[in-house]
Each structure stands twice: as C-alpha cells, then as structure tokens.
Motif scaffolding. Structure first.
Motif, PDB file in Angstrom:
ATOM      1  N   UNK A 157       3.680   2.116 -58.382  1.00 32.43           N
ATOM      2  CA  UNK A 157       4.263   1.957 -57.051  1.00 32.43           C
ATOM      3  C   UNK A 157       3.230   1.504 -56.048  1.00 32.43           C
ATOM      4  N   UNK A 158       3.569   1.608 -54.781  1.00 33.94           N
ATOM      5  CA  UNK A 158       2.655   1.215 -53.710  1.00 33.94           C
ATOM      6  C   UNK A 158       1.462   2.156 -53.681  1.00 33.94           C
ATOM      7  N   UNK A 159       0.292   1.668 -53.296  1.00 33.98           N
ATOM      8  CA  UNK A 159      -0.907   2.514 -53.299  1.00 33.98           C
ATOM      9  C   UNK A 159      -0.912   3.493 -52.132  1.00 33.98           C
ATOM     10  N   UNK A 160      -1.549   4.632 -52.330  1.00 33.25           N
ATOM     11  CA  UNK A 160      -1.789   5.574 -51.238  1.00 33.25           C
ATOM     12  C   UNK A 160      -2.727   4.918 -50.230  1.00 33.25           C
ATOM     13  N   UNK A 161      -2.460   5.144 -48.948  1.00 28.15           N
ATOM     14  CA  UNK A 161      -3.244   4.490 -47.895  1.00 28.15           C
ATOM     15  C   UNK A 161      -4.264   5.433 -47.271  1.00 28.15           C
ATOM     16  N   UNK A 162      -4.014   6.731 -47.337  1.00 24.80           N
ATOM     17  CA  UNK A 162      -4.933   7.715 -46.766  1.00 24.80           C
ATOM     18  C   UNK A 162      -5.325   8.740 -47.826  1.00 24.80           C
ATOM     19  N   UNK A 163      -6.395   9.450 -47.541  1.00 28.02           N
ATOM     20  CA  UNK A 163      -6.827  10.527 -48.433  1.00 28.02           C
ATOM     21  C   UNK A 163      -5.740  11.587 -48.556  1.00 28.02           C
ATOM     22  N   UNK A 164      -5.044  11.854 -47.445  1.00 25.19           N
ATOM     23  CA  UNK A 164      -4.034  12.918 -47.450  1.00 25.19           C
ATOM     24  C   UNK A 164      -2.814  12.501 -48.256  1.00 25.19           C
ATOM     25  N   UNK A 165      -2.425  11.212 -48.162  1.00 24.94           N
ATOM     26  CA  UNK A 165      -1.314  10.735 -48.986  1.00 24.94           C
ATOM     27  C   UNK A 165      -1.685  10.805 -50.461  1.00 24.94           C
ATOM     28  N   UNK A 166      -2.908  10.449 -50.762  1.00 26.30           N
ATOM     29  CA  UNK A 166      -3.392  10.533 -52.145  1.00 26.30           C
ATOM     30  C   UNK A 166      -3.283  11.973 -52.653  1.00 26.30           C
ATOM     31  N   UNK A 167      -3.755  12.919 -51.830  1.00 28.21           N
ATOM     32  CA  UNK A 167      -3.732  14.330 -52.233  1.00 28.21           C
ATOM     33  C   UNK A 167      -2.304  14.826 -52.422  1.00 28.21           C
ATOM     34  N   UNK A 168      -1.391  14.381 -51.563  1.00 25.57           N
ATOM     35  CA  UNK A 168       0.001  14.840 -51.660  1.00 25.57           C
ATOM     36  C   UNK A 168       0.676  14.364 -52.933  1.00 25.57           C
ATOM     37  N   UNK A 169       0.196  13.262 -53.498  1.00 26.78           N
ATOM     38  CA  UNK A 169       0.818  12.731 -54.720  1.00 26.78           C
ATOM     39  C   UNK A 169       0.310  13.412 -55.987  1.00 26.78           C
ATOM     40  N   UNK A 170      -0.815  14.100 -55.888  1.00 28.49           N
ATOM     41  CA  UNK A 170      -1.398  14.745 -57.071  1.00 28.49           C
ATOM     42  C   UNK A 170      -0.756  16.125 -57.257  1.00 28.49           C
ATOM     43  N   UNK A 171      -0.402  16.500 -58.471  1.00 29.35           N
ATOM     44  CA  UNK A 171       0.189  17.832 -58.691  1.00 29.35           C
ATOM     45  C   UNK A 171      -0.738  18.942 -58.204  1.00 29.35           C
ATOM     46  N   UNK A 172      -0.142  19.995 -57.624  1.00 28.33           N
ATOM     47  CA  UNK A 172      -0.937  21.129 -57.153  1.00 28.33           C
ATOM     48  C   UNK A 172      -1.638  21.843 -58.308  1.00 28.33           C
ATOM     49  N   UNK A 173      -0.992  21.861 -59.460  1.00 26.40           N
ATOM     50  CA  UNK A 173      -1.580  22.487 -60.638  1.00 26.40           C
ATOM     51  C   UNK A 173      -2.466  21.467 -61.346  1.00 26.40           C
ATOM     52  N   UNK A 174      -3.785  21.674 -61.359  1.00 32.28           N
ATOM     53  CA  UNK A 174      -4.685  20.694 -62.005  1.00 32.28           C
ATOM     54  C   UNK A 174      -4.319  20.408 -63.450  1.00 32.28           C
ATOM     55  N   UNK A 175      -3.700  21.377 -64.114  1.00 28.50           N
ATOM     56  CA  UNK A 175      -3.345  21.178 -65.520  1.00 28.50           C
ATOM     57  C   UNK A 175      -2.267  20.114 -65.686  1.00 28.50           C
ATOM     58  N   UNK A 176      -1.519  19.828 -64.614  1.00 30.62           N
ATOM     59  CA  UNK A 176      -0.445  18.837 -64.688  1.00 30.62           C
ATOM     60  C   UNK A 176      -0.912  17.443 -64.295  1.00 30.62           C
ATOM     61  N   UNK A 177      -2.123  17.331 -63.781  1.00 32.84           N
ATOM     62  CA  UNK A 177      -2.639  16.023 -63.365  1.00 32.84           C
ATOM     63  C   UNK A 177      -2.851  15.118 -64.578  1.00 32.84           C
ATOM     64  N   UNK A 178      -2.457  13.858 -64.435  1.00 34.23           N
ATOM     65  CA  UNK A 178      -2.644  12.880 -65.499  1.00 34.23           C
ATOM     66  C   UNK A 178      -3.986  12.179 -65.302  1.00 34.23           C
TER      67      UNK A 178
END
Length: 529
Positions: free
Chosen positions: A449-470
């Motif tokens: 999809x479209x790229x994250x434009x800010x650090x905060x948008x980037x963070x919001x897209x990452x799962x809160x549980x590190x184990x779920x991060x790809x």
C-alpha cells in the motif's frame, strides 16, 4: 525473434548503451573501483568503455564535502561522467514480445521461443505465479534474460504500456493547489491500497506552457518512492530513488536509470545490491524488482535542457564510489535511501525543505527508559537517532512530498533563499512536472500500500505485540578488510553518541548529586527549630 545485447544501441538513462561493455564483477581491466566490482562478482554489469569520462571521487574527505567542492569547480558545460557501473542483471533483451497464456512461450512477429523464468532466490518468500502470467500475457513486454538450449530464460518482464505516451500525459489539477506537498500525499493514497491493484497511471500536474503536445526527446529528473510492503513490517516506510533519462519518441521509460541505495553489509532477501539500474530492472526484475513487492510513485521533472540531470547523475557516480568503498556507510536512521539521495541534491544546491525531527524531546527523555526496558544501549541509540532525524532524511514519502512542493515553487518562480546552482538550473529548465503511479505486479505475495509518511504512522501500523511483527531476517555481508582504503576517514559521531555521553555524565555526576541534595534537604527538615 530478435535477441539483442543489453549494450546494443539504446540507452542507460542519459547515456548511450554502446558506451558500455558487458562484464561481470570479476573484470580485471575495468575503470570501476575494486570495491564496487567485489559486490558484483557474480552479476552481469555494464562498465564504461576505455577513454570515456568516469565518475571519480576525492580521498581524505567526507562524501558531501567532496560533492560541494567538485560541483563548485565543475564547468557548466562539462560532459557527463559515466557511472562506475550499471547493474543490468542479464546479458540479452527481447522487445515487443507477447507471453503465451500458459507462460511457456514468447511470441514476436518474426518467431517464437520457449520461455521460462529465472529461479526464485531462497530468501525470497513469494514469487511469480499464475496471476503474474495472466497479467503479462495481456500486454506487450520487454524481457531481459539469456538464451539456453533454444529457450529464453527471463529475469525481467517489463510491461511496455508503462510509458508516458507519445503525447504529454493528461493534466490533473492538484487536490490542494495551495499545499503541493499535501496534494502529493493525497495522490499517493487516493486509490485503494495506494494503487497496488489499480492500473498504471500517468498525469501532468504542472506545465509551463499549455498545449505542448509532445515531450519526446526531453530530459527527465525523477524522484521515486516505492510504497509499503504488505508482508514486511520493516518496509512500511517505503524506499527512495533518483531517476535520470530521456523521454523516448514513443514515450517509453524503461531505460531510464534509477539510482538507489541499500545497505551493502547485509544480503538482501530480494538479491538487491545498491547500484544504478535501468528502470525496467529496478521495478520488474523477478527477484529484486520493487514492483513485485509494493506500488510505486514517481515525480518527474521534465526539462528542456539536460544540464541539471547531468549534474545529478554525475554526482551520484561519485557518491556510489564513496559508498562502495565505505567512506559513506549505510545507517538506517540518517544514512538511508532517502537521506543519501536528499543530501546529494542539497549538496548540489537544491534546498529541499526540511520537516524537522519527529521529536527531539522524546529522543532525549526516552533514551534511559528504552535502555533500561530493552537492556540495550544499542537499541536506545537507534531509537534516539530515529526520533532525532529530520523526517525528509528518514521517511521517503516525506522527502518526495517536500521535493515535489519545491519543484512546484521553482516552476512558479518562488525560489528559496538558500537555493544554489542545481535549483537555479531547475527553475530555468523546468518544462513540466508529471506524476506516475505504478501498480504492484500480481504474484504469490500479498499486496502492499501507500508508504507511511511519519514516524508515528509507521509505529501505528506495526503490531503492538513484537511476536506478531513480520520481519525478514537477512544474513550479514561483511566488508573485507583488505578492501578498505588507507585514506578512509573515521566515521562521524552520530547524534546518539552525544546522548550516551550526556546520560553517562548525568548518571555519574548528576544522579549522585541529586541524591545528596535530597539527603541534605531531608536532614535540614529534621533539625529542631
């Protein structure tokens, strides 16, 4: 079917392809520095022929100081310096071909060949499949690859309908004419999934002279951002690259030259190596092509003269030399694909506006907490540098938005006070600004999809549980010590190095002093009277 050499008459961006010869990195008589050849020892590359001007570099200096000094003394009419190499990937090309519906043959007016594709790199988790065949069978394609026993093994499949067209693309009004940066943000996001599943689109966003029918033969300076991947949470911010070339008579763009930077010190799961590379390879190489992973966007400055693009491409050749020999080292927070590209343009005199850090205060206050929580000074330093970096040097989409806004201002005659030679040249030569949106090629990979434009948008897209991060783990690729030149300057200190020093002093001096003061205050409070 005509199979032609990748260095037959044609173009590599601004350069005639016949000015190069085809080799691998094992070449022993190339003008290319040994460090660059080492990275391409198993790859097909094109290198300048003897006697032609090749990008060099200065020793005992930092790369951007080298650029500023070189640009200041370079004659305005100097011929372009050829890049130290062009990564072509495959030795041969077939143009105007048609893929059979079952993907087993390539057909052209004068013949048919059996067809197969190059194998998937083991680290690449998805690949070309039946949906890919269906997509490419609908259109004429250019194929890079090599013949084997009467068949052709394809490494790149490029859709020939991805072009500007014989006439200038249709005009499109900016969604917010008073805020070009916001307009570009909206254009990147207006289609579902950032255009990943939408048709290829080309439009004209600004033009100096209305009614110009054809841009054929004009020079381009392009800025490209690849979007967010759908299956890699480390690639949600996208990727940035600088593009140069000329518009072909039929509007074709596949031979434009893309300059992108990736870490040299890891083995990419896609097989990517930082290098100048033709646009068709950059987007459509079956393993390393960005178009197989996410949608992409390009802002194209159409120029009536080649001098700005020549300056930028020649400068990037110097940057690549410093990058390959590790005078310039990749560091994701502030020496990444966006920052290296934007720093190069700024060093040449285009003062693309900054957006500032994500949060300087949070960087400083969060340092000890991250160090304690993660039990790692290294992770605290990394977080500090991410928060401390200017967003146009960290987030590719932010860099593209600000560069587009600056181009529009230059076209309107609104130059910034700090603008130098490159910006002045762009202001004089800018004929039009186009916007291209490339879909993601269908494959077994999920759509991005479209790229994250800010650090905060980037963070919001990452799962809160590190184990779920790809996250795709990649092996290191250590740089051999014998390839380090003796003139290399030591790395400059990073902002986080100062944070470590400051917090260390505070821990050794400040915290004991604060505890002593607290003890004194309590002792006084207990004294009678």
């Amino acid at each position: 079917m005509p199979i032609t050499s990748a260095v037959a008459p044609g173009s590599f961006g601004l350069f005639d392809a016949t000015d190069f010869r085809q080799v691998t990195g094992t070449c022993t008589d190339c003008p290319t520095i040994r460090q660059a050849l080492w990275y391409f020892r198993d790859e097909t590359i094109a290198v300048p022929r003897p006697g032609l001007p090749v990008a060099s570099f200065a020793t005992h200096t930092h790369p951007y100081d080298d650029l500023r000094d070189w640009a200041a003394h370079r004659p305005a009419d100097a011929p372009p310096d050829l890049p130290p190499l062009v990564w072509i990937g495959a030795p041969d090309i077939i143009r105007h071909a048609r893929l059979a519906p079952d993907g087993t043959e390539l057909a052209a007016p004068d013949g048919t060949l059996r067809f197969s594709v190059t194998p998937r790199i083991p680290l690449n988790r998805s690949y070309y499949d039946a949906s890919s065949i269906a997509f490419f069978a609908e259109r004429a394609v250019t194929v890079r690859g090599h013949p084997v026993d009467g068949a052709f093994v394809g490494r790149t499949l490029w859709p020939e309908d991805f072009r500007l067209g014989e006439a200038a693309p249709p005009p499109r009004a900016l969604p917010d004419s008073a805020a070009p940066a916001r307009s570009l943000n909206l254009l990147m996001r207006e289609a579902p999934d950032g255009g990943a599943r939408s048709p290829y689109t080309a439009m004209t966003l600004w033009q100096r002279s209305a009614g110009v029918g054809s841009w054929a033969g004009l020079t381009v300076l392009g800025l490209m951002v690849n979007g967010a991947q759908g299956d890699d949470d480390e690639a949600l911010g996208g990727h940035f690259a600088v593009v140069t070339g000329r518009i072909a008579a039929d509007g074709a763009i596949g031979d434009w030259l893309v300059n992108n930077f990736y870490s040299l010190d890891v083995e990419s799961e896609k097989g990517i190596i930082a290098a100048p590379v033709p646009l068709d390879n950059y987007l459509a190489d079956l393993n390393s092509g960005q178009g197989w992973y996410r949608p992409s966007y390009m802002v194209v400055a159409v120029l009536r003269d080649e001098r700005a693009a020549v300056l930028v491409q020649s400068a990037l050749g110097r940057v690549y030399n410093q990058f390959y020999r590790h005078q310039l080292e990749y560091y994701h927070p502030n020496q990444n694909c966006a920052s290296i590209s934007i720093d190069t343009l700024r060093a040449l005199g285009w003062s693309i506006p900054e957006r500032g850090a994500s949060s300087r205060a949070l960087a400083w206050l969060g340092f000890p907490f991250i160090a304690a929580k993660e039990m790692s000074i290294g992770k605290a330093k990394l977080a500090f540098d991410y928060l401390r970096s200017d967003q146009t040097r960290l987030m590719p989409a932010a860099a593209l938005e600000e560069a587009f806004a600056s181009l529009v201002a230059l076209g309107r005659g609104e130059r910034a006070g700090r603008d130098g030679p490159l910006a002045r040249t762009l202001a004089q030569d800018l004929e039009a600004i186009a916007f291209l949106r490339f879909p993601q090629f269908p494959s077994s990979r999920v759509f991005g999809g479209a790229p994250a434009v800010t650090t905060w948008e980037y963070k919001d897209r990452i799962p809160d549980d590190p184990a779920l991060a790809q996250i795709v783990p990649v092996p290191p690729r250590p740089f051999p010590e014998e390839l380090r030149d003796p003139d290399l300057l030591p790395p400059t200190l990073r902002p986080s190095d100062y944070a470590v020093t400051a917090w260390a002093l505070l821990s050794v001096v400040g915290i004991p002093w604060a505890l002593w003061r607290l003890w004194r205050l309590r002792r006084r409070a207990r004294l009678p009277g």
